[in-house]
Write a protein that holds these residues in place. Structure first.
Motif, PDB file in Angstrom:
ATOM      1  N   GLU A  19     -40.052  36.591  -0.077  1.00  0.00           N
ATOM      2  CA  GLU A  19     -40.539  36.583   1.328  1.00  0.00           C
ATOM      3  C   GLU A  19     -41.162  38.231   1.357  1.00  0.00           C
ATOM      4  N   PHE A  20     -42.289  38.093   2.299  1.00  0.00           N
ATOM      5  CA  PHE A  20     -42.846  39.557   2.575  1.00  0.00           C
ATOM      6  C   PHE A  20     -43.084  39.410   4.023  1.00  0.00           C
ATOM      7  N   GLY A  21     -42.517  40.295   4.822  1.00  0.00           N
ATOM      8  CA  GLY A  21     -42.924  40.097   6.207  1.00  0.00           C
ATOM      9  C   GLY A  21     -42.366  39.144   6.930  1.00  0.00           C
ATOM     10  N   GLY A  22     -41.221  38.330   6.304  1.00  0.00           N
ATOM     11  CA  GLY A  22     -40.871  37.225   6.938  1.00  0.00           C
ATOM     12  C   GLY A  22     -41.597  35.945   6.399  1.00  0.00           C
ATOM     13  N   ILE A  23     -42.557  36.307   5.868  1.00  0.00           N
ATOM     14  CA  ILE A  23     -43.542  35.125   5.260  1.00  0.00           C
ATOM     15  C   ILE A  23     -43.158  34.706   3.785  1.00  0.00           C
ATOM     16  N   LYS A  24     -43.104  33.478   3.652  1.00  0.00           N
ATOM     17  CA  LYS A  24     -42.588  32.981   2.188  1.00  0.00           C
ATOM     18  C   LYS A  24     -43.695  33.042   1.258  1.00  0.00           C
ATOM     19  N   ILE A  25     -44.085  33.885   0.092  1.00  0.00           N
ATOM     20  CA  ILE A  25     -45.035  34.086  -0.502  1.00  0.00           C
ATOM     21  C   ILE A  25     -44.808  33.433  -1.912  1.00  0.00           C
ATOM     22  N   GLY A  26     -43.646  32.688  -2.147  1.00  0.00           N
ATOM     23  CA  GLY A  26     -43.271  32.101  -3.587  1.00  0.00           C
ATOM     24  C   GLY A  26     -44.463  31.447  -4.173  1.00  0.00           C
ATOM     25  N   LEU A  27     -45.302  30.757  -3.517  1.00  0.00           N
ATOM     26  CA  LEU A  27     -46.374  29.996  -4.120  1.00  0.00           C
ATOM     27  C   LEU A  27     -47.271  30.988  -4.691  1.00  0.00           C
ATOM     28  N   LEU A  28     -47.718  31.936  -4.094  1.00  0.00           N
ATOM     29  CA  LEU A  28     -48.753  32.875  -4.467  1.00  0.00           C
ATOM     30  C   LEU A  28     -48.288  33.710  -5.883  1.00  0.00           C
ATOM     31  N   VAL A  29     -46.889  34.173  -5.487  1.00  0.00           N
ATOM     32  CA  VAL A  29     -46.389  34.833  -6.842  1.00  0.00           C
ATOM     33  C   VAL A  29     -46.297  34.091  -8.011  1.00  0.00           C
ATOM     34  N   VAL A  30     -45.882  32.721  -7.793  1.00  0.00           N
ATOM     35  CA  VAL A  30     -45.759  31.571  -9.117  1.00  0.00           C
ATOM     36  C   VAL A  30     -46.930  31.683  -9.600  1.00  0.00           C
ATOM     37  N   LEU A  31     -47.913  31.509  -8.883  1.00  0.00           N
ATOM     38  CA  LEU A  31     -49.328  31.415  -9.171  1.00  0.00           C
ATOM     39  C   LEU A  31     -49.840  32.577 -10.178  1.00  0.00           C
TER      40      LEU A  31
END
Length: 225
Positions: A19-31
């Motif tokens: 997460e970054f700033g409370g926002i889940k960014i897992g999808l972007l990181v995986v891609l």
């Protein structure tokens, strides 16, 4: 991030739940990782197979912000996005190989680059020919350097794209769907939550996918001796 440990970088679950700033960014990181592992020479150490398998388990979490309201559609679209990034990653690797020529063979080893990996990928490519682009998807390290070798040897672009697309779709869908539906099967039929056994799953996948590479290296050393 207060409890951050550098060893977390070796854990695929860390990237998925990031997460970054409370926002889940897992999808972007995986891609990004899929692109990096197949398109950037520095990506060979990233957790490819285990990452996609676990991503299949966590597909609902990853697709939460862009959910289509249907489990099958969500996991299918997710696998499709991963496939596309894998295709672009290989294209980047091919382009780099075509432009760099023999530069990599003259480059000195560094922390992020080992010449021996290049030679291993070259031997793999020579053994399996065009099919190596497909098979390499399922082998750590080799999948990073195989498209580069294809570019260096000037593999026909149309054939490369054909095998690139097939390999990317097979790799992405097989790993993601396996993780997704095995998780549901174990939960529904045996009341076992695979999320509680992530460490064992990662170790098992890493051991299974790296064994062929390690066995080949071992046989070569025995033969030399």
């Amino acid at each position: 991030m207060e409890d951050f440990n550098w060893l977390q970088l070796l854990n695929p679950e860390f990237y998925i739940l990031l997460e970054f700033g409370g926002i889940k960014i897992g999808l972007l990181v995986v891609l990004f990782i899929v692109f990096a592992e197949t398109g950037l020479l520095a990506g060979f150490f990233l957790p490819g197979d285990s990452l996609l398998f676990l991503a299949g388990i966590y597909s609902e979490t990853l697709m939460h912000q862009i959910s289509l309201g249907n489990d099958f559609l969500n996991v299918t679209v997710f696998a499709l996005l991963v496939s596309i990034m894998g295709i672009f990653g290989n294209m980047a690797g091919y382009w780099f190989g075509a432009k760099s020529g023999t530069y990599l063979y003259n480059r000195k080893d560094s922390f992020l680059f080992k010449k021996k990996y290049l030679y291993q990928a070259k031997e793999f490519f020579e053994k399996y020919g065009n099919r190596a682009i497909v098979f390499a998807r399922f082998l750590p390290i080799v999948r990073t350097f195989a498209p580069v070798i294809a570019g260096i040897v000037s593999m026909d672009k149309k054939k490369f794209m054909f095998y690139n697309i097939i390999g990317s779709f097979l790799w992405s869908f097989s790993m993601i769907l396996s993780g997704h539906y095995l998780y549901q099967l174990f939960l529904d039929q045996f009341n076992i939550d695979l999320k509680h056994y992530i460490e064992f799953i990662v170790i098992g996948i890493v051991a299974f996918t790296t064994f062929p590479v390690l066995w080949k290296i071992f046989k070569k050393r025995v033969h030399i001796e």
